[in-house]
Design a protein around this motif. Structure first.
Motif, PDB file in Angstrom:
ATOM      1  N   ASP A 169      29.736  14.254  25.026  1.00 58.53           N
ATOM      2  CA  ASP A 169      28.756  15.022  24.459  1.00 58.53           C
ATOM      3  C   ASP A 169      29.124  16.369  23.833  1.00 58.53           C
ATOM      4  OD1 ASP A 169      25.719  15.574  23.718  1.00 58.53           O
ATOM      5  OD2 ASP A 169      26.060  17.281  24.939  1.00 58.53           O
ATOM      6  N   ASP A 224      25.985  13.469  13.660  1.00 59.80           N
ATOM      7  CA  ASP A 224      24.357  12.953  13.670  1.00 59.80           C
ATOM      8  C   ASP A 224      24.264  12.027  14.579  1.00 59.80           C
ATOM      9  OD1 ASP A 224      25.238  10.726  12.442  1.00 59.80           O
ATOM     10  OD2 ASP A 224      24.625  11.283  10.290  1.00 59.80           O
ATOM     11  N   ASP A 225      22.848  11.706  14.635  1.00 58.94           N
ATOM     12  CA  ASP A 225      22.411  10.871  15.858  1.00 58.94           C
ATOM     13  C   ASP A 225      22.871   9.560  15.698  1.00 58.94           C
ATOM     14  OD1 ASP A 225      20.999  12.643  16.974  1.00 58.94           O
ATOM     15  OD2 ASP A 225      19.043  12.073  16.309  1.00 58.94           O
ATOM     16  N   ARG A 233      26.654   9.605  16.916  1.00 60.22           N
ATOM     17  CA  ARG A 233      26.754  10.037  17.954  1.00 60.22           C
ATOM     18  C   ARG A 233      26.309   8.446  18.983  1.00 60.22           C
ATOM     19  NH1 ARG A 233      25.833  15.049  20.552  1.00 60.22           N
ATOM     20  NH2 ARG A 233      24.326  14.075  22.218  1.00 60.22           N
ATOM     21  N   THR A 234      25.373   7.695  18.473  1.00 59.09           N
ATOM     22  CA  THR A 234      25.159   6.271  19.128  1.00 59.09           C
ATOM     23  C   THR A 234      26.503   5.619  18.955  1.00 59.09           C
ATOM     24  OG1 THR A 234      22.820   6.687  18.427  1.00 59.09           O
ATOM     25  CG2 THR A 234      23.481   4.211  18.934  1.00 59.09           C
ATOM     26  N   SER A 263      20.016  11.975  21.954  1.00 63.59           N
ATOM     27  CA  SER A 263      19.656  12.440  20.778  1.00 63.59           C
ATOM     28  C   SER A 263      19.929  13.792  20.586  1.00 63.59           C
ATOM     29  CB  SER A 263      18.328  11.864  20.174  1.00 63.59           C
ATOM     30  OG  SER A 263      17.906  12.263  18.753  1.00 63.59           O
ATOM     31  N   THR A 264      20.291  14.336  19.440  1.00 67.05           N
ATOM     32  CA  THR A 264      20.354  15.756  19.087  1.00 67.05           C
ATOM     33  C   THR A 264      19.037  16.185  18.750  1.00 67.05           C
ATOM     34  OG1 THR A 264      20.995  15.319  16.578  1.00 67.05           O
ATOM     35  CG2 THR A 264      22.696  15.466  18.263  1.00 67.05           C
ATOM     36  N   SER A 265      17.829  15.440  18.726  1.00 63.72           N
ATOM     37  CA  SER A 265      16.641  15.952  18.310  1.00 63.72           C
ATOM     38  C   SER A 265      15.658  16.264  19.308  1.00 63.72           C
ATOM     39  CB  SER A 265      15.751  14.674  17.410  1.00 63.72           C
ATOM     40  OG  SER A 265      16.636  14.219  16.536  1.00 63.72           O
TER      41      SER A 265
END
Length: 299
Positions: A77, A86-87, A90-91, A103-105
């Protein structure tokens, strides 16, 4: 391919991904102080990624060299944040290592909206009831067939455009569903699952409080702490126009909108249920009700 070879290929993929991600980062947007050195290649240096991720330069270098290292979730992370992934990236990074990344959200939008393309898709399903739910089973959009089969949610006040609320509190739902107790209980269990996923959502807490006060059935089922995710199933309806119906449903999660779910109702060909839906579709067409409208709710 043996396990060691698979691990080696995965480490090499990880190394290649990290190198490309590092090269795409603008150093001026990382907060690192300028050191006056000339950059021969675009992006960050390895030691800068290590500094931003709070790991040693040697450790990060070995990752980019494809060494057999499995970073912990916390380290992964930190590296993802250092590389400003971005997501989607990251996935992918999590898949390469075998460690899911969150998720970063972090902030959930207060207003749930359905994108225009999905409204057009709903409208194109002119013979199948379909609708989209959001958090806490709010009805965000529905097509003409869904409004004719279930309820005209678009004409309800915003706070009442909710599937669980409609199912538990409306006389219309109790009359419509032959297996109302089964469907209502499933709605309660779906709401509990959503509440667990969004424990700090104020609107969900208010909805639960309202249903607890007004519905004895809700109170009883809610206290059982059962959860249910509606992926597919059947419903039995007694509709004033379409008659007795056994309808199948499929639920589809929408990529890019994890809080939204598309529900589509179908019937088997050659059955009285299919004839009933066809009759309802003909009635909807002749009545010419309004096209799909946005039911997005400011919660």
């Amino acid at each position: 391919m043996c396990h060691a070879e698979a691990m080696s290929d995965r480490n090499l993929e990880l190394a290649d991904f990290l190198r490309h991600a590092r090269a795409s980062v603008d150093p001026s947007r990382t907060g690192l102080p300028a050191d006056g050195r000339v950059r021969r290649v675009p992006g960050l240096r390895r030691e800068e990624v290590a500094l931003l991720a709070s790991v040693s330069t040697d450790y990060y270098t070995r990752l980019e060299q494809g060494r057999r290292i499995v970073p912990s979730g916390a380290v992964l992370d930190a590296i993802a944040r250092a590389l400003q992934l971005d997501d989607a990236a990251r996935t992918h990074l999590g898949h390469l290592v075998g460690t899911p990344l969150p998720s970063t959200s972090s902030r959930v939008p207060s207003v749930q909206r359905v994108r225009p393309g999905l409204h057009q898709f709903l409208e194109s399903l002119d013979r199948l009831p379909a609708f989209i739910t959001g958090r806490r089973t709010d009805i965000l959009a529905s097509n003409r067939m869904a409004r004719a089969l279930l309820a005209d949610f678009e004409n309800l006040p915003h706070r009442e455009r909710n599937y669980a609320r409609w199912m538990l509190l409306s006389d219309e739902a109790r009359t419509l569903f032959v297996d109302w107790d089964v469907q209502a209980r499933a709605a309660v269990e779906s709401l509990r699952l959503d509440a667990g996923n969004n424990p700090d959502d104020r609107a969900t807490a208010e909805l639960v409080e309202e249903l607890t006060e007004l519905s004895p059935d809700f109170r009883r089922w809610w206290q059982e702490h059962r959860v249910f995710q509606r992926t597919h199933g059947t419903k039995r309806l007694r509709h004033p126009i379409a008659g007795e119906l056994t309808i199948s449903y499929e639920s589809l999660s929408l990529p890019g909108d994890p809080d939204q779910t598309l529900f589509v109702y179908t019937t088997e060909p050659g059955t009285t249920a299919r004839q009933g839906l066809d009759l309802l579709a003909s009635w909807v067409t002749s009545e010419k009700p309004p096209a799909v409208r946005d039911s997005s709710t400011p919660r």
